[in-house]
Design a protein around this motif. Structure first.
Motif, mmCIF file in Angstrom:
data_model
loop_
_atom_site.group_PDB
_atom_site.id
_atom_site.type_symbol
_atom_site.label_atom_id
_atom_site.label_comp_id
_atom_site.label_asym_id
_atom_site.label_seq_id
_atom_site.Cartn_x
_atom_site.Cartn_y
_atom_site.Cartn_z
ATOM 1 N N UNK A 20 0.833 -1.213 0.000
ATOM 2 C CA UNK A 20 0.000 0.000 0.000
ATOM 3 C C UNK A 20 0.870 1.266 0.000
ATOM 4 N N UNK A 21 0.425 2.298 -0.723
ATOM 5 C CA UNK A 21 1.135 3.589 -0.735
ATOM 6 C C UNK A 21 0.309 4.641 -0.004
ATOM 7 N N UNK A 22 1.004 5.692 0.466
ATOM 8 C CA UNK A 22 0.313 6.814 1.138
ATOM 9 C C UNK A 22 -0.395 7.685 0.109
ATOM 10 N N UNK A 23 -1.344 8.502 0.557
ATOM 11 C CA UNK A 23 -1.985 9.466 -0.346
ATOM 12 C C UNK A 23 -0.920 10.386 -0.959
ATOM 13 N N UNK A 24 -1.001 10.650 -2.223
ATOM 14 C CA UNK A 24 0.014 11.516 -2.856
ATOM 15 C C UNK A 24 -0.303 13.000 -2.603
ATOM 16 N N UNK A 25 0.196 13.527 -1.491
ATOM 17 C CA UNK A 25 -0.172 14.906 -1.121
ATOM 18 C C UNK A 25 0.277 15.930 -2.162
ATOM 19 N N UNK A 26 1.365 15.605 -2.901
ATOM 20 C CA UNK A 26 1.849 16.526 -3.940
ATOM 21 C C UNK A 26 0.789 16.784 -5.014
ATOM 22 N N UNK A 27 -0.160 15.845 -5.147
ATOM 23 C CA UNK A 27 -1.147 15.974 -6.225
ATOM 24 C C UNK A 27 -2.467 16.559 -5.721
ATOM 25 N N UNK A 28 -2.488 16.922 -4.402
ATOM 26 C CA UNK A 28 -3.746 17.420 -3.849
ATOM 27 C C UNK A 28 -3.973 18.871 -4.257
ATOM 28 N N UNK A 29 -5.143 19.151 -4.839
ATOM 29 C CA UNK A 29 -5.486 20.507 -5.253
ATOM 30 C C UNK A 29 -6.411 21.084 -4.169
ATOM 31 N N UNK B 101 -8.754 5.729 -3.068
ATOM 32 C CA UNK B 101 -10.057 5.935 -2.437
ATOM 33 C C UNK B 101 -10.502 7.392 -2.584
ATOM 34 N N UNK B 102 -9.581 8.283 -3.048
ATOM 35 C CA UNK B 102 -9.888 9.715 -3.126
ATOM 36 C C UNK B 102 -10.383 10.084 -4.538
ATOM 37 N N UNK B 103 -10.990 11.294 -4.591
ATOM 38 C CA UNK B 103 -11.553 11.754 -5.861
ATOM 39 C C UNK B 103 -10.424 12.251 -6.782
ATOM 40 N N UNK B 104 -10.430 11.801 -8.019
ATOM 41 C CA UNK B 104 -9.378 12.187 -8.970
ATOM 42 C C UNK B 104 -9.943 13.131 -10.037
ATOM 43 N N UNK B 105 -9.083 13.999 -10.539
ATOM 44 C CA UNK B 105 -9.488 14.863 -11.656
ATOM 45 C C UNK B 105 -8.302 15.039 -12.591
#
Lengths: 449, 174
Positions: B41-50, B81-85
């Motif tokens: 499992x990987x952590x949420x990619x915070x760099x990609x969070x808008x 599990x998060x919303x992607x755009x």
């Protein structure tokens, strides 16, 4: 989606260009991107994109400016404007200027899909419309003759009317006006169309050769006649003989041909026995045969025999409304033949071509378009692509002459240009009708037939 | 389909339920005869969070995946599990580049329906194998405009897309 489109995304933000690029690529469309309006125009010059997705806000040329230019130069290209929520009014303004639709950022993927479906549907209908319109436009194409001007419509009507008769036809017109095409069209519409159509350029053959070509010869009739040969007057049997440049034939040949037309018989060179011949004669010339008859170089009896019906083909400068249609036809022809994507002429270039006098008529126009297509580096022909066209110097100024002679010649020229319509001619010359009448009397000007 | 030696990895990211990558891997085996490994499992990619959109930028995540160490795998599917755009779009169910190595999918808008997740994963995998959208509505490569269309899309490829995949796999085998 069942139709692949060529799409260009125009946006200054790379990430936007990329995300749309990948979306269209996955949908199977040919996709390209441009980071500015000017880059988009450069790419459009080289490749005919179907659809442009244009961001409204861009540094330099903005979306509206790009839209204006695209609609002016490439009206068939669909433009979709991409804009932020705050600028809906500008997007609506863009639609009034010719944008097909707009998308508000951010949009759902299915919205883009729906827009594409709508465009594809529209393009399909447009192409069906063009096909059906093409069928209606048969009137602008008569066999291979193209024109929609009143003069050309008259010619088309005349061709249909005269095709069924057997009367001799004389086609008059300047060089390059399509005299042979008209002769072929008459033959194609006549009941003789299953028989040969033979065209001979009388001006290109010396008298003796023309005689043997037309009448044929018996073996041994002259040095080199190693076998008997039928002439074209026999070979054409049942069909149509087209004698181009009939004004160039010698008086002797005029007599020989007159006899053939009257007796419907020929005698081969070196033979004594006559052979029956049956054909329809169509002749053509760029010369003024009336003048030549007055000067005694063309026989009157022969003239009336070949001139039962006269068709005057107008020079291209007198039917300038046909020029865009002809240009489009030659563009299609040479783009296809040379496999080069050249499908547009700028408005300026079109005006330039319409203002040119075309002394070589349709043939010169065809050659000019072919040359421009071959040498063009973009899909659009500009004025400079036709820089090889030089305005013809006025023949009136070619040699020194008296003012009186110049005046006489110019008045005569204007009168014949306007078919001796005194009102129109006096308007052009900016003199009163009475003055013009005085000049006609003074110079003893007469209307030629 | 014949067994293939394409090495597929499925990477759970963030709070994705443990069952999700397993369901996706089993669909790869069942429908494509491809065995897929479930990766750590990987952590949420915070760099990609808008922050403005409160979503994760899928285009940035795919770029970042390229620098991760997935050398032992030919194709990698990230499950979020998060919303992607992607810029310009409100959201995406999944994202992949044609012929690329990495695809990502999001469970966020799939309403916890793992069959939908498997469909999106197989669809994006098709793009990784150079498959474009298909006009056949009875093909997994057909573009689904929403959940309803996704539900109506089958879990299998049409005969043309299947044939294309077969030939793509045979190229990998040789």
């Amino acid at each position: 989606m069942d139709q692949k489109m060529s799409v260009m995304i125009v946006d200054d933000e790379m990430i936007v260009r990329e995300s749309l690029f990948y979306w269209f690529e996955k949908a199977g469309h040919v996709t390209d991107t441009a980071s500015s309006g000017s880059e988009a125009l450069e790419k459009l010059e080289k490749f005919p994109f179907d659809i442009l997705f244009v961001d409204m806000k861009m540094p330099g040329m903005n979306g509206i400016e790009l839209l204006e230019k695209v609609k002016e130069e490439y009206p068939d290209t669909t433009v979709i404007i991409i804009t932020a929520y705050g600028s809906v009014e500008t997007a609506i303004e863009a639609m009034k200027m010719g944008a097909s639709d707009y998308l508000l950022k951010p949009f759902k993927p299915d919205q883009l899909s729906l827009v594409m479906e709508k465009i594809i549907q529209h393009k399909k209908l447009a192409s069906e419309y063009r096909y059906l319109k093409g069928q209606l436009e048969e009137v602008t194409r008569f066999d291979n003759i193209i024109g929609q001007s009143p003069e050309m419509r008259n010619i088309f009507r005349l061709i249909t009317e005269v095709a069924e008769s057997d009367a001799s036809i004389l086609i008059l017109g300047e060089t390059g006006t399509g005299k042979e095409l008209v002769a072929k069209a008459i033959h194609a519409k006549s009941y003789r169309n299953h028989f040969p159509f033979i065209a001979i350029n009388c001006g290109a053959l010396p008298d003796s050769l023309l005689e043997s070509e037309l009448f044929g010869y018996q073996k041994g009739a002259f040095t080199g006649a190693s076998h008997s040969r039928k002439g074209f007057l026999e070979v054409v049997s049942g069909g149509t003989l087209f004698l181009d440049e009939i004004g160039d034939i010698s008086p002797k040949m005029q007599v020989d041909l007159l006899r053939v037309l009257e007796e419907k018989q020929i005698i081969r060179v070196g033979e004594t026995r006559p052979v029956d011949v049956e054909f329809r004669l169509i002749s053509a010339t760029r010369r003024d045969l009336d003048k030549e008859m007055r000067e005694g170089t063309f026989r009157e009896d022969f003239f009336y025999r070949i001139n039962v019906i006269t068709i005057h083909l107008p020079p291209l400068r007198k039917r300038k409304e046909d020029i865009p249609l002809l240009i489009q036809h030659f563009l299609d022809k040479y783009s296809h033949e040379t496999t080069r994507h050249v499908d547009h002429v700028t408005r300026d270039a079109m005006e330039h071509l319409k203002s040119y006098d075309w002394p070589g008529n349709v043939r010169e126009l065809e050659n000019a378009v072919e040359r421009a297509v071959v040498l063009s580096k973009s899909r659009t022909l500009k004025t400079e692509d036709f820089s090889f066209l030089r305005p013809v110097s006025d023949p009136l100024l070619k040699q020194p002459r008296s003012l009186r002679d110049m005046e006489k010649e110019y008045v005569c020229h204007i009168l014949s240009e306007y078919d001796w319509n005194i009102t129109k001619s006096s308007e052009i010359l900016n003199i009163s009708r009475a003055t013009l009448h005085r000049m006609i009397r003074r110079y003893n000007l007469q209307r030629t037939k | 389909m014949k067994p293939v030696n394409i090495r597929v990895g499925v990477v759970p990211v963030g709070e994705v339920p443990e069952i999700a990558p397993k369901v996706i891997a089993s669909h790869f085996l069942g429908y494509l005869n491809l065995s897929a490994d479930i990766l750590p499992r990987l952590e949420h990619p915070e760099y990609a969070f808008d922050k403005r959109r409160c979503q994760y930028n899928a285009a940035l995540i795919i770029k970042a995946f390229e620098s991760e160490h997935f050398d032992s795998y030919d194709k990698v599917i990230g499950v979020f599990d998060v919303d992607l755009f992607v810029p310009l779009f409100t959201h995406v169910f999944g994202e992949a580049r044609l012929g690329g190595k990495y695809a990502i999918i999001s469970l966020f808008r799939l309403e916890k329906n793992l069959e939908r997740a498997a469909k999106v994963a197989l669809h994006e995998f098709g793009h990784l194998c150079h498959l474009e959208h298909c006009r056949d509505i009875k093909c997994l490569m057909h573009f689904s405009k929403g959940l309803e269309e996704l539900d109506n899309t089958p879990l299998y490829f049409c005969k043309y897309c299947s044939a294309y995949l077969e030939s793509a796999f045979s190229r990998v085998r040789t």
